[in-house]
Scaffold this motif. Structure first.
Motif, PDB file in Angstrom:
ATOM      1  N   TYR A 121       0.902  -1.297  -0.158  1.00 35.63           N
ATOM      2  CA  TYR A 121      -0.033  -0.048   0.058  1.00 35.63           C
ATOM      3  C   TYR A 121       0.661   1.396  -0.107  1.00 35.63           C
ATOM      4  O   TYR A 121       0.597   2.125  -0.861  1.00 35.63           O
ATOM      5  N   GLN A 166      -6.325   2.310  10.739  1.00 38.20           N
ATOM      6  CA  GLN A 166      -7.661   3.034  10.991  1.00 38.20           C
ATOM      7  C   GLN A 166      -8.673   2.542  10.181  1.00 38.20           C
ATOM      8  O   GLN A 166     -10.003   2.607  10.751  1.00 38.20           O
ATOM      9  N   THR A 167      -8.493   1.977   9.088  1.00 36.63           N
ATOM     10  CA  THR A 167      -9.580   1.443   8.381  1.00 36.63           C
ATOM     11  C   THR A 167     -10.280   0.067   8.807  1.00 36.63           C
ATOM     12  O   THR A 167     -11.571   0.027   9.034  1.00 36.63           O
ATOM     13  N   GLN A 170       2.680   5.869   7.644  1.00 31.73           N
ATOM     14  CA  GLN A 170       1.374   6.357   6.893  1.00 31.73           C
ATOM     15  C   GLN A 170       0.573   5.173   6.786  1.00 31.73           C
ATOM     16  O   GLN A 170      -0.666   5.194   6.975  1.00 31.73           O
ATOM     17  N   ALA A 171       1.012   4.482   5.701  1.00 33.57           N
ATOM     18  CA  ALA A 171       0.385   3.270   5.230  1.00 33.57           C
ATOM     19  C   ALA A 171      -0.391   2.381   6.400  1.00 33.57           C
ATOM     20  O   ALA A 171      -1.628   2.112   6.465  1.00 33.57           O
ATOM     21  N   GLU A 210      -0.777   3.368   9.537  1.00 32.16           N
ATOM     22  CA  GLU A 210      -1.764   3.983  10.198  1.00 32.16           C
ATOM     23  C   GLU A 210      -3.110   3.986   9.701  1.00 32.16           C
ATOM     24  O   GLU A 210      -4.197   3.767  10.320  1.00 32.16           O
ATOM     25  N   GLU A 211      -3.350   4.064   8.268  1.00 34.91           N
ATOM     26  CA  GLU A 211      -4.345   4.284   7.230  1.00 34.91           C
ATOM     27  C   GLU A 211      -4.975   2.899   7.346  1.00 34.91           C
ATOM     28  O   GLU A 211      -6.340   2.752   7.383  1.00 34.91           O
ATOM     29  N   THR A 264       0.799   3.767  -3.014  1.00 32.25           N
ATOM     30  CA  THR A 264       0.221   5.230  -2.903  1.00 32.25           C
ATOM     31  C   THR A 264       1.302   6.295  -2.573  1.00 32.25           C
ATOM     32  O   THR A 264       1.010   7.244  -2.627  1.00 32.25           O
ATOM     33  N   ASP A 285     -12.332   1.482  11.728  1.00 34.39           N
ATOM     34  CA  ASP A 285     -13.391   2.092  11.535  1.00 34.39           C
ATOM     35  C   ASP A 285     -14.401   1.042  11.135  1.00 34.39           C
ATOM     36  O   ASP A 285     -15.570   1.262  11.442  1.00 34.39           O
TER      37      ASP A 285
END
Length: 93
Positions: free
Chosen positions: A49, A66-67, A59-60, A62-63, A53, A70
């Motif tokens: 990822y 977080q997904t 950062q990857a 964390e994203e 991106t 969520d």
């Protein structure tokens, strides 16, 4: 159903089906989890990822995490609301 739709259904089912009860030994469970193949697949996904991106692996990670959080939170809220609705139905009868 397309492959993505089927995969999404499987993922969402797994989120609900794998709720872990309270543990007595969190350290042992964490150690077991991070040594597993599924965790290594998550790490691979993070690297891929990040490459796709153009973000850092941090950062990857964390994203992606977080997904997961969520999605899990939405399912928790949905299941809680469904339970409340059923309880209200029983109380009104």
């Amino acid at each position: 159903m397309s492959g993505i739709d089927q995969s999404t259904k499987l993922f969402n089912t797994a989120i609900i089906a794998t709720k872990i009860p309270k543990l007595s030994n969190y350290s042992a469970k964490l150690s077991e989890l991070v040594q597993g193949k599924a965790f290594h697949a998550i790490l691979t996904a993070i690297r891929e990822y990040a490459e796709q991106t153009g973000v850092t692996e941090e950062q990857a990670a964390e994203e992606i995490v977080q997904t997961f959080r969520d999605i899990d939170r939405v399912w928790d809220d949905y299941i809680f609301q469904e339970g409340l609705d059923k309880l209200k139905g029983h109380l009104s009868n």
